[in-house]
Design a protein around this motif. Structure first.
Motif, PDB file in Angstrom:
ATOM      1  N   THR A 221       0.940  -1.038   0.000  1.00 33.61           N
ATOM      2  CA  THR A 221       0.040  -0.086   0.092  1.00 33.61           C
ATOM      3  C   THR A 221       0.834   1.223  -0.035  1.00 33.61           C
ATOM      4  O   THR A 221       1.759   1.179   0.807  1.00 33.61           O
TER       5      THR A 221
ATOM      6  N   ARG B 281       0.801   5.280   0.565  1.00 32.71           N
ATOM      7  CA  ARG B 281       0.039   6.294   1.423  1.00 32.71           C
ATOM      8  C   ARG B 281       1.042   7.653   1.505  1.00 32.71           C
ATOM      9  O   ARG B 281       2.089   7.569   1.985  1.00 32.71           O
TER      10      ARG B 281
ATOM     11  N   LYS C 132      -3.782  10.057   2.461  1.00 35.35           N
ATOM     12  CA  LYS C 132      -4.340   9.521   1.138  1.00 35.35           C
ATOM     13  C   LYS C 132      -3.515   8.378   0.593  1.00 35.35           C
ATOM     14  O   LYS C 132      -2.411   8.205   0.372  1.00 35.35           O
ATOM     15  N   TYR C 133      -4.644   7.309  -0.088  1.00 33.53           N
ATOM     16  CA  TYR C 133      -3.893   6.066  -0.745  1.00 33.53           C
ATOM     17  C   TYR C 133      -3.540   6.660  -2.084  1.00 33.53           C
ATOM     18  O   TYR C 133      -4.502   7.350  -3.002  1.00 33.53           O
TER      19      TYR C 133
ATOM     20  N   SER D  26      -7.981  -3.920   0.146  1.00 35.86           N
ATOM     21  CA  SER D  26      -9.351  -3.267  -0.093  1.00 35.86           C
ATOM     22  C   SER D  26      -9.394  -2.406  -1.116  1.00 35.86           C
ATOM     23  O   SER D  26      -8.251  -1.883  -1.712  1.00 35.86           O
ATOM     24  N   LYS D  27     -10.631  -1.993  -1.728  1.00 36.35           N
ATOM     25  CA  LYS D  27     -10.596  -1.144  -3.134  1.00 36.35           C
ATOM     26  C   LYS D  27     -10.188   0.323  -2.548  1.00 36.35           C
ATOM     27  O   LYS D  27      -9.631   0.953  -3.352  1.00 36.35           O
ATOM     28  N   SER D  28     -10.432   0.761  -1.320  1.00 35.37           N
ATOM     29  CA  SER D  28     -10.145   2.100  -1.090  1.00 35.37           C
ATOM     30  C   SER D  28      -8.873   2.420  -0.910  1.00 35.37           C
ATOM     31  O   SER D  28      -8.230   3.423  -0.862  1.00 35.37           O
ATOM     32  N   LYS D  29      -7.952   1.265  -0.604  1.00 31.27           N
ATOM     33  CA  LYS D  29      -6.458   1.623  -0.431  1.00 31.27           C
ATOM     34  C   LYS D  29      -5.755   1.270  -1.659  1.00 31.27           C
ATOM     35  O   LYS D  29      -4.426   1.177  -1.684  1.00 31.27           O
TER      36      LYS D  29
END
Length: 862
Positions: free
Chosen positions: A582, A584, A590-591, A620-623
């Motif tokens: 990931t 960030r 913010k990813y 996850s989609k949000s990351k």
């Protein structure tokens, strides 16, 4: 003519490339054609094994968390099938719920259509994983043939007094517009599903009396030897048993009394005020008329605070004085009655006694509102509590407690409670944090609650013989529908609430054993044959909700005489999360999408130029850190994906996804492929049936070494699969065997190699099922590899021919000697005394004594 035992094959390089796509499709078609994984009726004296993954919500796409869960269960199911057990390994769909309803509304279609489309897509993906699932037993909770029996179980609970309806302050999700159970509100007071800040509303709701089973649910955790300790601890804490005293405080100038539960009766002399929950029924009765408006205003002020907000240790507590007083029964002193946000009406009696000297929360509250603080417990006689600025919460001796001064505080709990019992103002009491399960939901995509409301008869069960009470359509689910009352034939209306989806998942494991039964939810004999589930696999996030509710439903059905078991799951494995790389921004948090980063070795925010953090977090989609399982399978094959997931980390630990490690497993599989291809294409290659192998009696040292590695591998892999499912170490052992086989091709005879590659195939079969079917066929064996018996190791092959015997002189290590395993005591002593080590330390003297621990050490005492 030379027999096959003595043949030394000639190997050539493989020309057949490993093509996982064609190979895996070939064997999946074969399994489907032969119904290989259909559950068979257990034979006489045959063991049964029920392997079950927590069934998925049909979101439309599998994610890597799904893949890990189902592959873990599949390995366990395949292993036990090879051990000779009759195996039940089913799958279904937890299909009701808000996400489907909201998605359907957004798209302007019915939720059942949306759900069916998703199930079809996900089932195709599951089949590609090569799982040994019996699809004939598939269940879907939103189908009438399933939720009919969910309604039946509700009616059983209603008949037994375990289901009831009452007006209640509930958690309201303003986005999803439905009620949430306390367990579905997170520590920040937000909905577990929508993330909305939860509000409070008063509605008439349906509850299940899980509290009736609180003691049993707690005690029976001791029976769950196969459950992780952390899960049992979480359930124990959620049930929250407290043993203490219930004390009655009279209200001044009022005939009512306030009951308070406390585990600290020893501090009763230090109770300087009482606090009621803001919605306690006595608050409106005893409030001074001049303070009535303040009470109303305070309630408005806290109405939308979650229970977590109100009880958080970090949040400042607030309250108001009601203008009335209670009498402390131990000393007859008047103490003020308050209401405060931190007291909940749903826990114990909804009232607490304020003891600020010995409870830090009470201390802060008393300091804020300048309430009296009286210390009644001291560390000991020599340490009076003077000039301290916090609560004393430890054990000690009583002070400022009249004739009880000097009494040990633990003993004082009993003494003060006994005084109260004699004077009718106290009794011993057990209290639980656990509250009844709120199952009402104000949405249409759920199982309808099967009751009708009649003005004359009240709540009337929907007739069992008329079930199911069919689900309403989206546009009219809250519209009251009339029907004839089953009792009096007057006009009545059907309940519009639907059930919490956890109700559907709290018994589904029972339905699998008899999924086609149209006359009852399950057959008792079949439940007794298969249940409890031998191995249950799922995420730790279900430790409280799903697992606790399932245990409750099983116990309730047992009480009704519908089943004989008292616990649903014998052994539980909570697999860790799958985490992805990931990126960030450390300032904005913010990813950043990986594809938008130019240099992954020194990643920077494409907009700000700031250096990015590189983390492993749950996919996850949000990351933007997810990996699509289908992309991995399309590139490397299902068996590679399975092997990576199983090898990367122990199942209970988090798994960090790494593309290079996936490549590593793909290389290992290709190495296996080349090995079997070499052996099966050797000249000459004699296809000897597994059970007809006959080993020569004159094995060479190299052949004995290979057989030793083989049988050590069988032993270790078996132990790994038996003990906590350590798949990663099992695969490590298989890699060692593979390497040993490569090193033995030119030095070992045909039959010895054949024995090893066949057993390697059997041991690998649960992990890489497609690959091993192909290997089994290439090696000339009959039937499916998955119908074969699990290999047994030969203990004799593991015995070392020689070992190192440690030589001590007067208890100190001076060296070692290599000796034969079969050497007796006399030979060992003679060999040791003939060594340079012994001659040096004895120096022509005779030893006084020789102590021998065979296989380990020999100690020469001079």
């Amino acid at each position: 003519m030379t027999s096959y035992e003595d043949q030394q094959p000639i190997y050539s390089d493989s020309t057949n490339a490993y093509n996982p796509t064609l190979l895996e499709q070939k064997w999946q078609d074969q399994w489907r054609k032969t119904s290989l994984y259909k559950t068979t009726e257990p034979k006489a004296n045959q063991k049964t094994f029920y392997a079950l993954s927590m069934f998925p919500y049909p979101s439309g796409n599998l994610h890597m968390g799904h893949v890990r869960n189902y592959v873990i269960t599949d390995v366990i199911a395949r292993y036990h099938r090879m051990l000779g057990s009759a195996v039940l390994h089913p799958m279904g769909w937890d299909a009701f719920g808000l996400p489907a309803e909201n998605a359907a509304i957004d798209r302007g279609i019915e939720a059942d259509i949306w759900t069916k489309q998703n199930i079809k897509q996900m089932k195709t993906q599951l089949v590609k994983l090569g799982l040994s699932i019996d699809w004939d037993r598939e269940i879907t909770t939103c189908k009438e043939d399933y939720y009919k029996w969910t309604q039946y179980i509700f009616l059983e609970l209603l008949e037994s007094g375990l289901a009831y309806q009452k007006l209640s302050t509930v958690n309201w999700d303003p986005i999803d517009k439905t009620v949430l159970a306390n367990e579905q509100v997170d520590s920040q007071g937000k909905s577990w599903r929508s993330g909305a800040k939860v509000e409070k509303k008063k509605l008439k709701q349906w509850f299940l009396k899980i509290t009736d089973y609180a003691e049993e649910l707690l005690n029976d955790l001791n029976l769950l030897k196969g459950w992780p300790e952390n899960v049992k601890t979480m359930q124990s804490n959620w049930i929250g048993k407290s043993t203490g005293s219930e004390i009655e405080f009279k209200i001044k100038d009022n005939k009512n009394t306030i009951r308070i539960f406390t585990t600290r009766a020893d501090t009763l002399y230090g109770a300087t005020y009482i606090v009621l929950a803001p919605d306690h029924p006595y608050a409106d009765i005893i409030v001074n008329p001049e303070r009535k408006q303040k009470l109303i205003d305070f309630r408005k002020q806290i109405i939308n605070l979650s229970e977590q907000d109100r009880t958080s240790e970090n949040k400042e507590k607030s309250g108001i004085f009601l203008g009335s007083y209670a009498i402390n029964p131990i000393n007859n002193k008047e103490i003020p009655i308050w209401i405060a946000d931190y007291v909940l009406s749903s826990y114990a009696t909804g009232a607490v006694m304020g003891v600020p000297a010995h409870d830090q929360r009470d201390y802060k509250f008393a300091q804020k509102y300048k309430l009296p603080i009286t210390y009644v417990i001291s560390k000991d006689k020599n340490h009076p509590l003077e000039n301290i600025d916090k609560a004393f919460t430890s054990k000690g001796i009583l002070v400022n407690s009249d004739e009880l001064n000097g009494l040990d505080s633990e003993k004082a709990k009993e003494v003060i409670t006994e005084i109260g019992i004699r004077n009718n103002w106290a009794k011993e009491k057990v209290s639980f944090k656990l509250r009844d399960w709120l199952i009402s939901r104000q949405r249409y995509w759920g199982c309808p609650i099967p009751v009708v409301h009649c003005e004359r008869c009240g709540v009337v069960p929907y007739p069992k013989e008329s079930l199911p009470l069919v689900l309403s359509k989206n546009n009219d689910h809250r519209r009251k529908k009339s029907m004839e009352c089953p009792n009096c034939s007057n006009n009545a209306f059907i309940e519009t609430d639907t059930m919490d989806t956890f109700m559907c998942s709290s018994w589904y494991f029972l339905r699998y054993v008899d999924s086609l039964n149209t006359s009852k939810p399950f057959d008792l004999d079949l439940v007794n044959k298969w249940l409890p589930v031998n191995q249950y696999v799922g995420g730790i996030e279900h430790a409280i909700l799903h697992l606790l509710y399932s245990r409750f439903i099983v116990k309730a059905l047992n009480t009704r005489g519908l089943i004989d078991i008292k616990e649903p799951f014998e052994k539980l494995l909570t697999q860790g999360m799958v985490q992805g790389v990931t990126y960030r921004n450390p300032t904005t948090h913010k990813y950043i999408i990986k594809d938008n980063i130019n240099d992954l070795t020194k990643p920077k925010d494409p907009e700000t130029g700031e250096e990015l953090e590189i983390l492993f977090e749950k996919m996850s989609k949000s990351k933007f850190n997810g990996v699509d399982p289908s992309s991995v399978i399309d590139k490397y094959g299902t068996d590679t994906a399975r092997m990576f997931i199983l090898f990367k980390a122990p199942p209970e630990k988090d798994l960090e996804w790494d593309d290079s490690d996936v490549e590593g497993q793909y290389r290992f599989i290709n190495r296996l492929w080349r090995l079997i291809d070499k052996v099966s294409n050797s000249k000459p290659f004699i296809k000897v049936k597994y059970k007809q192998l006959t080993l020569p009696t004159d094995l060479t040292k190299k052949e004995k070494e290979l057989r030793k590695i083989l049988h050590k591998t069988i032993k270790e892999v078996t132990n790994d699969l038996n003990d906590n499912s350590q798949f990663n170490t099992a695969l490590s052992e298989l890699m060692i065997l593979c390497n040993a086989l490569y090193n033995s091709l030119e030095t070992c005879r045909h039959v010895v190699i054949t024995e090893s590659v066949i057993n390697l195939t059997l041991l690998l079969a649960p992990f890489a099922p497609h690959l091993c079917e192909e290997f089994w066929s290439l090696l000339g064996q009959d039937g499916s590899v998955h119908n074969q018996s699990w290999p047994l190791y030969e203990e004799s092959t593991l015995i070392e021919e020689c070992y190192k015997l440690v030589i001590q002189v007067n208890g100190k290590v001076r060296g070692f000697i290599e000796v034969n395993t079969e050497d007796n005591d006399d030979i060992l002593k003679k060999k040791v005394l003939d060594t340079d080590i012994a001659r040096k330390w004895l120096a022509q003297n005779k030893p006084r004594r020789i102590i021998l621990i065979k296989g380990k050490i020999i100690n020469i005492v001079i």
